[in-house]
Design a protein around this motif. Sequence first.
Motif, short mmCIF file in Angstrom:
data_model
loop_
_atom_site.label_atom_id
_atom_site.label_comp_id
_atom_site.label_asym_id
_atom_site.label_seq_id
_atom_site.Cartn_x
_atom_site.Cartn_y
_atom_site.Cartn_z
N UNK A 132 0.92 -1.33 -0.11
CA UNK A 132 0.11 0.00 0.03
C UNK A 132 0.69 1.25 -0.06
N UNK A 133 0.65 2.11 -1.03
CA UNK A 133 1.40 3.38 -1.08
C UNK A 133 0.68 4.58 -0.28
N UNK A 134 1.52 5.24 0.53
CA UNK A 134 0.91 6.46 1.27
C UNK A 134 1.86 7.61 1.23
N UNK A 135 1.31 8.86 1.30
CA UNK A 135 2.16 9.95 1.41
C UNK A 135 2.96 10.10 2.39
N UNK A 136 4.12 10.66 2.37
CA UNK A 136 5.36 10.44 3.49
C UNK A 136 4.44 11.08 4.92
N UNK A 137 3.51 11.92 4.82
CA UNK A 137 3.17 12.67 6.08
C UNK A 137 1.89 11.68 6.76
N UNK A 138 1.66 10.44 6.03
CA UNK A 138 0.52 9.62 6.71
C UNK A 138 1.28 8.31 7.45
N UNK A 139 2.53 8.54 7.56
CA UNK A 139 3.44 7.51 8.43
C UNK A 139 2.88 7.44 9.66
N UNK A 140 2.71 8.63 10.34
CA UNK A 140 2.14 8.83 11.69
C UNK A 140 0.74 8.33 11.83
N UNK A 141 -0.02 8.33 11.05
CA UNK A 141 -1.46 8.03 11.16
C UNK A 141 -1.38 6.43 11.11
N UNK A 142 -0.47 6.08 10.25
CA UNK A 142 -0.39 4.33 10.10
C UNK A 142 0.17 3.71 11.37
N UNK A 143 1.11 4.41 11.97
CA UNK A 143 1.42 3.84 13.27
C UNK A 143 0.31 4.19 14.44
N UNK A 144 -0.05 5.25 14.30
CA UNK A 144 -1.17 5.53 15.48
C UNK A 144 -2.25 4.76 15.36
N UNK A 145 -2.56 4.13 14.06
CA UNK A 145 -3.73 2.89 14.06
C UNK A 145 -3.41 1.55 14.04
N UNK A 146 -2.16 1.47 14.56
CA UNK A 146 -1.43 0.30 14.82
C UNK A 146 -1.21 -0.51 13.54
N UNK A 147 -1.00 -0.04 12.42
CA UNK A 147 -0.91 -0.96 11.20
C UNK A 147 0.58 -0.93 10.55
N UNK A 148 1.56 -0.57 11.65
CA UNK A 148 3.04 -0.85 11.50
C UNK A 148 3.38 -1.64 12.49
N UNK A 149 4.13 -2.66 12.35
CA UNK A 149 5.01 -3.36 13.42
C UNK A 149 6.49 -3.10 13.50
N UNK A 150 7.04 -2.75 12.25
CA UNK A 150 8.42 -2.43 12.11
C UNK A 150 8.55 -1.33 10.92
N UNK A 151 9.27 -0.49 11.15
CA UNK A 151 9.91 0.31 10.07
C UNK A 151 11.25 -0.26 9.72
N UNK A 152 11.37 -0.67 8.39
CA UNK A 152 12.54 -1.20 7.86
C UNK A 152 13.13 -0.20 6.84
N UNK A 153 14.17 0.06 7.08
CA UNK A 153 14.94 1.17 5.86
C UNK A 153 16.21 0.61 5.60
N UNK A 154 16.80 1.25 4.54
CA UNK A 154 18.23 1.14 4.29
C UNK A 154 19.20 2.07 4.83
N UNK A 155 20.26 2.28 4.41
CA UNK A 155 21.36 3.27 4.91
C UNK A 155 22.28 3.54 3.86
#
Length: 349
Positions: free
Chosen positions: A216-239
């Motif tokens: 599912x694609x989301x605007x960057x600013x929606x990440x907080x809402x996804x987490x607040x709704x319990x829809x994210x267990x892990x943020x996984x990023x590169x470096x």
Amino acid sequence: MTQDQVTPLRWHGEVLEVLDQRLLPAEEVWHAYSDAEGVYRAIHEMQVRGAPAIGIAAAYGVVLAARGYAEAPDWYSRLGATMDWLAQARPTAVNLVWALERMRGCLGQVADSADLVAMLEAEALAIHREDAEANRAMGVLGADRILAEREGPAQVLTHCNTGALATGGQGTALGVVRELFRRGSLACVHMDETRPWLQGARLTAWECEREGMPCSLNVDGAAATLMAQGKVDWVVVGADRITANGDVANKIGTLPLAILARHYGVGMMVVAPSSTLDTETPSGDRIEIEERDGTELRRSGRRWLAPNSVAVFNPVFDVTPASLVDVIVTEKGICEAPGNQVTPLDSLT
């Protein structure tokens, strides 16, 4: 291009083909380069992007330079200068310098320029092959770590593009997502669109859709809402760079995700090859952060989005303190709580 052929680079011995990622997903355009100047341009203009892929491209650029200088009386000094120049194409990505230093290690081992070209090509191919192997190892380690503390399929949020298009293999952070999917343990991967180049929307979504991964694609600013709704267990990023104390330089927007993850009790995982570890740089405040032309924000294609004269702040990366990272995964192992150095980072180099 079939699913198992997703790659940003194709090497043909005397030519490097680069998939122009600026044009995906609308167009699949390959550029062929036969000299280091073309490879520099491909890296600097972001035709190829992602720290591992940048390093691999630069290695092939050195081979092309060596072929071009082989008959010149000053070929040795010219080749060294070209390596220094290639290192400036994208200065924040430590893999670029790492790969060039590996190529530089071939200098002085043989006196004949033809033999050196052969040695350099073998080294570039090894760098490419080893990255693919590292990707597979990181995918397994990262998936094991996520599944060690949960029973059901995981919900993951990722940023930018860390897949096959950014590496020499299946990807770093997206490689972990792929491994979860293979095991039937991926509920959904949420993808930040990742402004201003939209690598999440254009590239990660393209890769995930091709493989049928739930996404599912989301605007960057929606990440907080996804987490607040319990829809994210892990943020996984590169470096793009990890300093000696565990600070992480990655695509702009990673730092806010880490802050949000800590607030909402979401895991923060960084997945990167050991070549990304920069033990010579003590902390993130010593990293040179690349800033790009403001036109990237003011305009989209030919359409102006903002006044042409407005000042723009356009850093490509931000630095996430080690204290906000729960796990760093490399192909050599896992560092838990890097801010506390529970597992010393230098043990993973």
